[in-house]
Design a protein around this motif. Structure first.
Motif, short mmCIF file in Angstrom:
data_model
loop_
_atom_site.label_atom_id
_atom_site.label_comp_id
_atom_site.label_asym_id
_atom_site.label_seq_id
_atom_site.Cartn_x
_atom_site.Cartn_y
_atom_site.Cartn_z
N LYS A 2 30.44 -8.85 -47.71
CA LYS A 2 31.55 -9.39 -46.93
C LYS A 2 32.86 -9.23 -47.71
O LYS A 2 32.97 -9.68 -48.85
N ILE A 3 33.84 -8.61 -47.06
CA ILE A 3 35.15 -8.43 -47.66
C ILE A 3 36.14 -9.36 -46.95
O ILE A 3 36.28 -9.33 -45.73
N GLY A 4 36.81 -10.19 -47.74
CA GLY A 4 37.85 -11.05 -47.21
C GLY A 4 39.20 -10.34 -47.28
O GLY A 4 39.60 -9.88 -48.35
N ILE A 5 39.85 -10.21 -46.14
CA ILE A 5 41.17 -9.58 -46.09
C ILE A 5 42.22 -10.68 -46.14
O ILE A 5 42.26 -11.57 -45.29
N LEU A 6 43.04 -10.63 -47.19
CA LEU A 6 44.14 -11.57 -47.35
C LEU A 6 45.39 -10.90 -46.81
O LEU A 6 45.96 -10.01 -47.45
N GLN A 7 45.76 -11.28 -45.60
CA GLN A 7 46.86 -10.60 -44.90
C GLN A 7 48.19 -11.26 -45.29
O GLN A 7 48.42 -12.44 -45.02
N GLU A 38 36.31 -10.58 -42.87
CA GLU A 38 36.94 -11.77 -42.32
C GLU A 38 38.38 -11.79 -42.83
O GLU A 38 38.63 -11.49 -44.00
N THR A 39 39.31 -12.16 -41.94
CA THR A 39 40.73 -12.16 -42.29
C THR A 39 41.25 -13.58 -42.46
O THR A 39 40.95 -14.46 -41.65
N TRP A 40 42.03 -13.76 -43.50
CA TRP A 40 42.82 -14.98 -43.70
C TRP A 40 44.30 -14.58 -43.74
O TRP A 40 44.70 -13.74 -44.55
N ASN A 41 45.10 -15.17 -42.86
CA ASN A 41 46.52 -14.86 -42.81
C ASN A 41 47.27 -15.73 -43.83
O ASN A 41 47.88 -16.74 -43.49
N ASP A 53 34.11 -17.35 -50.99
CA ASP A 53 33.95 -17.27 -49.53
C ASP A 53 33.75 -15.83 -49.06
O ASP A 53 33.41 -15.59 -47.90
N ALA A 54 34.01 -14.87 -49.93
CA ALA A 54 33.72 -13.46 -49.65
C ALA A 54 33.19 -12.83 -50.93
O ALA A 54 33.33 -13.39 -52.02
N ASP A 55 32.58 -11.66 -50.78
CA ASP A 55 32.03 -10.95 -51.95
C ASP A 55 33.09 -10.10 -52.65
O ASP A 55 32.87 -9.63 -53.77
N GLY A 56 34.19 -9.88 -51.99
CA GLY A 56 35.31 -9.13 -52.55
C GLY A 56 36.54 -9.39 -51.70
O GLY A 56 36.43 -9.80 -50.53
N TRP A 57 37.71 -9.15 -52.27
CA TRP A 57 38.97 -9.48 -51.59
C TRP A 57 39.86 -8.26 -51.53
O TRP A 57 39.93 -7.47 -52.48
N LEU A 58 40.55 -8.10 -50.40
CA LEU A 58 41.48 -7.01 -50.19
C LEU A 58 42.82 -7.60 -49.75
O LEU A 58 42.88 -8.31 -48.74
N ILE A 59 43.87 -7.33 -50.50
CA ILE A 59 45.19 -7.88 -50.22
C ILE A 59 46.05 -6.79 -49.60
O ILE A 59 46.23 -5.71 -50.17
N THR A 60 46.63 -7.09 -48.44
CA THR A 60 47.35 -6.08 -47.66
C THR A 60 48.78 -5.89 -48.14
O THR A 60 49.27 -6.58 -49.02
N GLY A 61 49.46 -4.97 -47.47
CA GLY A 61 50.89 -4.80 -47.63
C GLY A 61 51.67 -5.87 -46.89
O GLY A 61 51.10 -6.69 -46.15
#
Length: 227
Positions: A2-7, A38-41, A53-61
């Protein structure tokens, strides 16, 4: 996995109905890598409860600057430090690249050399990879322990790796030519010099290495790491 997207921002309102928001673009970029998302704004102060809460995190532009005074910046920096401390991998793109560097002691500025927009060539350890960019801010001083793995004449620290804990990239592998074209005619007009917009528009039909970077991001997120 699960990748958490930090928008950390939203795509322009008039582009979002057809092209999606930033999290949608990353889901599309990594659609065949076996991840769930899963996305967190965070730009709207919506944060995960814990770095696990996720296995890895991706931070957007984002259209915002990492050095700006927004209520979500400090909590995001603290979250990044916590994730890295607990060996939960972090990937940052553009603003994400900058905020990770800033959170760990690096320096981000509005680059006096101006803007990079559209298709740019980057040297990834001898591999020349074209990717779309849209930024004026840059990391000018990486944090201690970070290693620069990509650069070009305009951007000295176009990608950084922090051991097995974080991978960050200044350009946008998730931005396709349709979105760059949309930005040219929305956020670009009157902000970015017209000659740069014209050059970006003239290269919209040229190939990109987004799939190569997508594989690198996925491989990094899946890498086995010790706590």
């Amino acid at each position: 996995m699960k990748i958490g997207i930090l928008q950390t921002g939203h795509a322009p309102d008039n582009l979002r109905p057809d092209l999606g928001d930033y999290d949608d673009m990353f889901r599309k970029l990594l659609h065949d890598q076996g991840f769930t998302f899963e996305t967190w704004n965070v730009v709207d102060m919506e944060f995960p409860g814990d770095v696990t809460d996720a296995d890895g995190w991706l931070i957007t532009g984002s259209k915002h600057g990492a050095y700006e005074d927004h209520p979500w910046i400090a909590p995001l920096e603290a979250f990044i430090r916590d994730a890295i401390e607990h060996a939960v991998p972090v990937v940052g793109i553009c603003f994400g690249h900058q905020i990770v560097a800033q959170a760990l002691g690096g320096k981000v500025v509005k680059f006096p050399g101006g803007w990079a927009v559209g298709r740019q060539d980057y040297d990834f350890g001898g591999a020349h990879l074209p990717l779309n960019a849209w930024h004026q801010d840059q990391v000018i001083t990486p944090p201690e322990g970070a290693r620069t793995i990509a650069s070009n004449d305009f951007c000295a620290h176009a990608a950084l790796v922090y051991g097995d804990r974080a991978l960050t990239i200044q350009p946008h592998p998730e931005f396709g030519p349709d979105f760059i074209e949309g930005l040219i005619h929305t956020r670009g007009k009157g902000v970015v010099p017209q000659e740069l917009l014209d050059k970006a528009e003239s290269t919209l039909d040229q190939p990109l290495a987004s799939d190569i970077i997508a594989d690198q991001i996925a491989d990094f997120l899946r890498k086995e790491r010790s706590a």
